[in-house]
Design a protein around this motif. Sequence first.
Motif, PDB file in Angstrom:
ATOM      1  N   MET A   1       6.141  -3.850  -7.242  1.00  0.00           N
ATOM      2  CA  MET A   1       4.364  -4.042  -7.195  1.00  0.00           C
ATOM      3  C   MET A   1       4.178  -3.549  -5.766  1.00  0.00           C
ATOM      4  O   MET A   1       2.313  -3.258  -6.495  1.00  0.00           O
ATOM      5  N   ILE A   2       4.186  -4.010  -5.022  1.00  0.00           N
ATOM      6  CA  ILE A   2       4.282  -3.016  -3.980  1.00  0.00           C
ATOM      7  C   ILE A   2       3.441  -1.695  -3.633  1.00  0.00           C
ATOM      8  O   ILE A   2       2.762  -1.347  -3.349  1.00  0.00           O
ATOM      9  N   GLU A   3       4.507  -0.115  -4.994  1.00  0.00           N
ATOM     10  CA  GLU A   3       3.987   0.378  -5.257  1.00  0.00           C
ATOM     11  C   GLU A   3       2.937   0.445  -5.658  1.00  0.00           C
ATOM     12  O   GLU A   3       2.032   1.624  -5.104  1.00  0.00           O
ATOM     13  N   LEU A   4       2.112   0.077  -6.224  1.00  0.00           N
ATOM     14  CA  LEU A   4       1.065  -0.217  -7.654  1.00  0.00           C
ATOM     15  C   LEU A   4       0.026  -0.592  -6.346  1.00  0.00           C
ATOM     16  O   LEU A   4      -0.874   0.267  -6.659  1.00  0.00           O
ATOM     17  N   LEU A   5       0.613  -1.833  -5.706  1.00  0.00           N
ATOM     18  CA  LEU A   5      -0.567  -1.631  -4.628  1.00  0.00           C
ATOM     19  C   LEU A   5      -1.103  -0.461  -3.816  1.00  0.00           C
ATOM     20  O   LEU A   5      -2.173  -0.384  -3.182  1.00  0.00           O
ATOM     21  N   CYS A   6       0.483   0.063  -3.683  1.00  0.00           N
ATOM     22  CA  CYS A   6      -0.073   1.311  -2.206  1.00  0.00           C
ATOM     23  C   CYS A   6      -1.064   2.303  -3.208  1.00  0.00           C
ATOM     24  O   CYS A   6      -1.126   2.943  -2.299  1.00  0.00           O
ATOM     25  N   ILE A   7       0.097   2.582  -3.919  1.00  0.00           N
ATOM     26  CA  ILE A   7      -0.724   3.914  -5.075  1.00  0.00           C
ATOM     27  C   ILE A   7      -2.564   3.201  -5.484  1.00  0.00           C
ATOM     28  O   ILE A   7      -2.905   3.918  -4.906  1.00  0.00           O
ATOM     29  N   SER A   8      -2.535   1.999  -5.337  1.00  0.00           N
ATOM     30  CA  SER A   8      -4.068   1.383  -6.193  1.00  0.00           C
ATOM     31  C   SER A   8      -4.575   1.755  -4.658  1.00  0.00           C
ATOM     32  O   SER A   8      -6.035   2.398  -4.475  1.00  0.00           O
ATOM     33  N   ALA A   9      -4.251   1.875  -3.503  1.00  0.00           N
ATOM     34  CA  ALA A   9      -5.008   1.290  -1.919  1.00  0.00           C
ATOM     35  C   ALA A   9      -5.130   3.009  -1.739  1.00  0.00           C
ATOM     36  O   ALA A   9      -6.675   3.451  -1.101  1.00  0.00           O
TER      37      ALA A   9
END
Length: 198
Positions: A1-9
Amino acid sequence: MIELLCISATAKWALIIAGIVLALIIIFAIVYISLKNSLIRVVNQTEESWAGIDVYLKKRYDLIPNLVEVVKGYAKHESEVLEKVIEARNFAKAAKGDAKIAAEKEFGSQLTTMLNFVTEQYPDLKADRNFIDLSNSLKSIENDLAQARKYYNGNCRNYNNKIQLFPTSMVARRMGLAKRSYFELDSEEERRAPQVKF
């Protein structure tokens, strides 16, 4: 989930940067088109003012043979003076661009010389109705021509300013525009008022 937020950021920043770049490209294109259009307007206005000079030059060219014919009736043996005027007229009529400006100067000088010479040598010519009418027409055309030259020089100044000032100078360079010459007199003698005696 944190990786998804990083990618989306990261994607979010990429979209922002892409949006900024796109906005800058659009702004640059609008400015470029605006500058190019303003240059095209000033080029067309300068060409139109040069065409105005051509109109008056044509009137003058058409009038000169009639004036020369009237003068020939009085000055049959003064053919050398008349031939120089006709030669200068033909040269000026055929000239193009900056060469036309120089040819016109020479033609005007020859024409003034002829009128001064002939009227001094043949005082009866001053009373000839055809000569008077043609002289008045020539004077009117010369006044109109002076105004057309003044208008051209004003447009020429605007054109030269436009192509030399930043940022239009960059666009003008890409368009291949070069500085134009003014229609001006070269010598101090030409700057003085001619003494035409009738």
